[in-house]
Write a protein that holds these residues in place. Structure first.
Motif, PDB file in Angstrom:
ATOM      1  N   SER A  61       0.817  -1.211   0.000  1.00  0.00           N
ATOM      2  CA  SER A  61       0.000   0.000   0.000  1.00  0.00           C
ATOM      3  C   SER A  61       0.849   1.259   0.000  1.00  0.00           C
ATOM      4  N   ARG A  63       1.728   5.099  -2.644  1.00  0.00           N
ATOM      5  CA  ARG A  63       1.622   5.761  -3.952  1.00  0.00           C
ATOM      6  C   ARG A  63       2.127   4.802  -5.029  1.00  0.00           C
ATOM      7  N   PRO A  64       1.717   4.987  -6.290  1.00  0.00           N
ATOM      8  CA  PRO A  64       2.105   4.030  -7.341  1.00  0.00           C
ATOM      9  C   PRO A  64       3.608   3.753  -7.432  1.00  0.00           C
ATOM     10  N   GLU A  87      -2.186  -1.776  -3.721  1.00  0.00           N
ATOM     11  CA  GLU A  87      -3.171  -0.761  -3.322  1.00  0.00           C
ATOM     12  C   GLU A  87      -2.453   0.558  -3.521  1.00  0.00           C
ATOM     13  N   THR A  88      -2.784   1.277  -4.602  1.00  0.00           N
ATOM     14  CA  THR A  88      -1.989   2.442  -5.007  1.00  0.00           C
ATOM     15  C   THR A  88      -2.693   3.778  -4.804  1.00  0.00           C
ATOM     16  N   ARG A  89      -3.803   3.799  -4.072  1.00  0.00           N
ATOM     17  CA  ARG A  89      -4.506   5.067  -3.872  1.00  0.00           C
ATOM     18  C   ARG A  89      -4.142   5.744  -2.558  1.00  0.00           C
ATOM     19  N   ALA A  90      -3.394   5.078  -1.695  1.00  0.00           N
ATOM     20  CA  ALA A  90      -3.046   5.644  -0.390  1.00  0.00           C
ATOM     21  C   ALA A  90      -1.967   6.715  -0.542  1.00  0.00           C
ATOM     22  N   THR A  91      -2.127   7.778   0.236  1.00  0.00           N
ATOM     23  CA  THR A  91      -1.137   8.854   0.218  1.00  0.00           C
ATOM     24  C   THR A  91      -0.528   9.102   1.599  1.00  0.00           C
ATOM     25  N   THR A  95      -4.902   6.794   4.924  1.00  0.00           N
ATOM     26  CA  THR A  95      -5.477   6.150   3.743  1.00  0.00           C
ATOM     27  C   THR A  95      -4.897   4.759   3.508  1.00  0.00           C
ATOM     28  N   ASN A  96      -3.656   4.498   3.946  1.00  0.00           N
ATOM     29  CA  ASN A  96      -3.130   3.125   3.907  1.00  0.00           C
ATOM     30  C   ASN A  96      -4.069   2.200   4.687  1.00  0.00           C
ATOM     31  N   ASN A  99      -7.849   1.995   3.189  1.00  0.00           N
ATOM     32  CA  ASN A  99      -7.953   1.252   1.942  1.00  0.00           C
ATOM     33  C   ASN A  99      -7.664  -0.230   2.125  1.00  0.00           C
ATOM     34  N   CYS A 100      -6.672  -0.558   2.943  1.00  0.00           N
ATOM     35  CA  CYS A 100      -6.347  -1.968   3.172  1.00  0.00           C
ATOM     36  C   CYS A 100      -7.468  -2.683   3.917  1.00  0.00           C
TER      37      CYS A 100
END
Length: 172
Positions: A61, A63-64, A87-91, A95-96, A99-100
């Motif tokens: 998890s 950023r891309p 999981e590449t949407r966390a900043t 958000t990690n 999203n996880c």
């Protein structure tokens, strides 16, 4: 002065509580491993130590570009590509965790969080806030008091952010 003494006592209490996060657990077979981007080399090296427990998946998890680096490290450690989930949407840590935990809906098995010792209390607390209390696997040795104090301050700031969002009736 009473306020300062109270804050000092609270800080010392939190430091004692945080230290309990730094023990490595017995590793259950077939767990899902969460790796939050950050110090990618140390975190992925620690996650690779879990291979002998045959994890079902590794959720990477961040950023891309961070997830791409974690993926390359994982493949270098011999972790099969089929077990890696991006999981590449966390900043950030909030958000990690969010999203996880969303990705884990319906999963009833064990979950292991891999991150640095100084980052573990906040990351684990946020995962628990979103509904999944993971086992903790620290990527580095013992935390320094400076790291713990800095993390305690950030932990409280994140807690206030989450609490205020809850009061407003929305998610974060």
């Amino acid at each position: 002065m009473a306020g300062r003494d109270g804050m000092q006592a609270l800080t010392e209490h939190l430091i004692r509580r945080f230290l309990r996060h730094y023990r490595r657990p017995l590793v259950p077979t077939g767990a899902v491993v969460l790796v939050f981007a950050g110090d990618n080399f140390n975190r992925m090296k620690a996650a690779a130590e879990l291979r002998r427990a045959s994890p079902r998946h590794y959720i990477l998890s961040g950023r891309p570009h961070e997830v791409a680096q974690l993926r390359d490290l994982a493949l270098g450690y011999g972790i099969p590509a089929s077990s890696l989930v991006a999981e590449t949407r966390a900043t950030n840590t909030i958000t990690n965790a969010r999203n996880c935990v969303r990705m884990l809906r319906g999963w009833r098995g064990p979950v292991i969080l891999v991150t640095d010792d100084w980052h573990m209390p906040r990351a684990a607390w946020l995962c628990a806030w979103y509904g999944r209390d993971p086992l903790r696997w620290c990527a580095t040795g013992t935390a320094s008091e400076t790291h713990i104090r800095r993390e305690a301050r950030t932990w409280w700031e994140n807690g206030v952010t989450v609490f205020m969002a809850w009061l407003r009736g929305g998610g974060i």
